[in-house]
Design an enzyme around this catalytic site. Structure first.
Site, PDB file in Angstrom:
ATOM      1  CG  ASP A   1      -1.898   0.903   1.240  1.00  0.00           C
ATOM      2  OD1 ASP A   1      -2.390   1.500   0.098  1.00  0.00           O
ATOM      3  OD2 ASP A   1      -2.457   1.287   2.307  1.00  0.00           O
TER       4      ASP A   1
ATOM      5  CB  THR B   1      -8.161   5.472  10.900  1.00  0.00           C
ATOM      6  OG1 THR B   1      -7.006   6.013   9.966  1.00  0.00           O
ATOM      7  CG2 THR B   1      -8.088   6.214  12.179  1.00  0.00           C
TER       8      THR B   1
END
Ligand code: 13P
Length: 421
Positions: free
Chosen positions: A82, A234
């Site tokens: 990523d 998150t």
């Protein structure tokens, strides 16, 4: 071996109107939690490794665990780099075991973004690896408040997106339509009209970054408009942190092992709920049946050296490990000497490729050509070589099922390839 081709995986999601979760993992606890959620939901899943997190764990130690866990899963898995920064990041990610890479040059000028992305796509595709690019800019940093990284959001435009995909050859596009990485103040407002136009212009799987903080209804509308991969981190970090705080402050059961067990359970529950919401739950069997299994290849050479000088042999092997080991798509170069005096061949190379495509790209790579022509072949005319796909129970089962359908016989014979050296 349920590691599968990531391009096939996301095409399936795109064609069938659901999205696969790409969950960034930062520890073994996250790895176990994500995979146990995928098993529970019978969902395809992407294990995502964000380069911005590499300061928090040792990626070289983490990747063998990621690969092992993916191989023993019973649901389809892809392993993705990523936010890779450049070509070196992509090549390293592929060497470590990623079968998809993201190149993020979205902060660059349009033409520079194209140049960098194109170089990564060319190299990765020659290794059989799918590539995600990003156009427009999604601000913020995973796991932190987006306000701390307040660079302005830049929306993706449909016209630029079309030119970008045509000129770079990326397989998936990460778009900027109003999300941010990490937590943002207030509610994200998403530009669905823009996303719809991008989707109509491109017809390839689209990716949303900054999944945390979106509502169920927002996720559904994103997926309806072509989003086939959702990046999510998150919220996982937040539930993990909350779990540690709450377990640590309770009087009972706050040993370290209990804290991480609770983290695993909480993260797993959060992942599973998103798999159900995004429609990937229950898709594992059809994805496994329709998508190519990931099949690494090994290249073996047995050889004798003319002259028989042991120092020369050591030099050749060390140089080969250094030069050939750096060629994109090569996972590992192992050199060896016979353990028996009367062996027909005294020396071996074992070169692990990430994908069958590397048989050709490796052979044609200038560093390989120079090594083979100038050093190896002049000294090692007495040699045999073979390329073979790695056979596992799962890959054998899959081909068996396919050949039964066609009424033919399965061949588990090794693939005797063209000699490389
Ligand atoms: P969030 O951390 O906002 O969920 O975003 C994750 C992400 O986009 C990783 O690339």
């Amino acid at each position: 071996m349920p590691i599968i081709d990531m391009k096939d995986m996301l095409q399936h999601a795109y064609d069938h109107g659901y999205a696969v979760g790409a969950f960034d993992l930062v520890s073994l606890d996250f790895l176990e939690a994500i995979l146990s959620a995928a098993e529970q939901a019978r969902a395809p899943v992407i294990l995502s490794l964000a380069e911005s997190h590499f300061g928090y764990f040792d990626i070289e130690l983490m990747m063998p665990a990621v690969e092992k866990a993916a191989e023993r899963a019973s649901v389809p898995v892809a392993i993705h780099l990523d936010h890779g920064a450049d070509l070196d990041s992509a090549v390293r990610g592929i060497k470590l075991g990623c079968n998809g890479v993201m190149i993020d040059a979205s902060h660059q000028e349009f033409s520079e973004n194209i140049r960098i992305t194109r170089a990564v796509a060319d190299t990765a595709h020659a290794c059989g690896i799918a590539v995600e690019g990003e156009l427009g800019y999604v601000p913020g940093v995973e796991g932190e408040d987006a306000e701390r990284h307040p660079e302005a959001l830049a929306y993706t435009t449909p016209v630029e997106a079309k030119a970008y995909v045509e000129r770079t050859g990326v397989d998936f596009l990460a778009v900027s339509v109003g999300t941010v990485h990490g937590r943002m103040k207030g509610k994200p407002r998403l530009d669905y009209q823009r996303l719809k136009q991008i989707n109509e212009a491109l017809s390839i799987p689209l990716v949303i970054h900054g999944g945390t903080g979106l509502s169920d209804a927002q996720f559904r509308r994103l997926i309806t408009n072509g989003i086939a991969k959702i990046n999510y981190y998150t919220a996982l970090a937040e539930v993990a942190g909350a779990s540690i705080r709450s377990s640590a402050s309770s009087r009972k059961g706050n040993s370290y092992t209990n804290l991480v067990r609770d983290v695993r359970q909480t993260v797993s529950a959060e992942v599973e709920s998103k798999m159900r919401l995004w429609g990937s739950a229950g898709r594992a069997a059809e994805v496994l049946a329709r998508c190519q299994p990931w099949t690494p290849v090994e290249h073996v050479i047995l050889y004798n050296l003319s002259g028989g000088d042991p120092e020369q042999a050591e030099m050749l092997m060390a140089e080969g490990r250094r030069v050939l080991g750096a060629i994109p798509g090569v996972r590992e170069v192992v050199t060896g000497k016979t353990a028996r005096e009367n062996a027909r061949y005294r020396y071996t190379w074992l070169i692990r490729f990430c994908h069958p495509k590397v048989i050709d790209s490796f052979r044609e790579h200038p560093d390989h050509v120079a090594f083979a022509d100038k050093l190896f072949r002049p000294l090692a005319s007495d040699r045999v070589s073979v390329d073979y796909r790695i056979e596992t129970d799962a890959s054998t089962r899959k081909r068996h099922a396919a050949s039964e359908k066609k009424g033919s016989h399965i061949s588990t014979r090794a693939l005797f390839g063209k000699a490389l050296f």
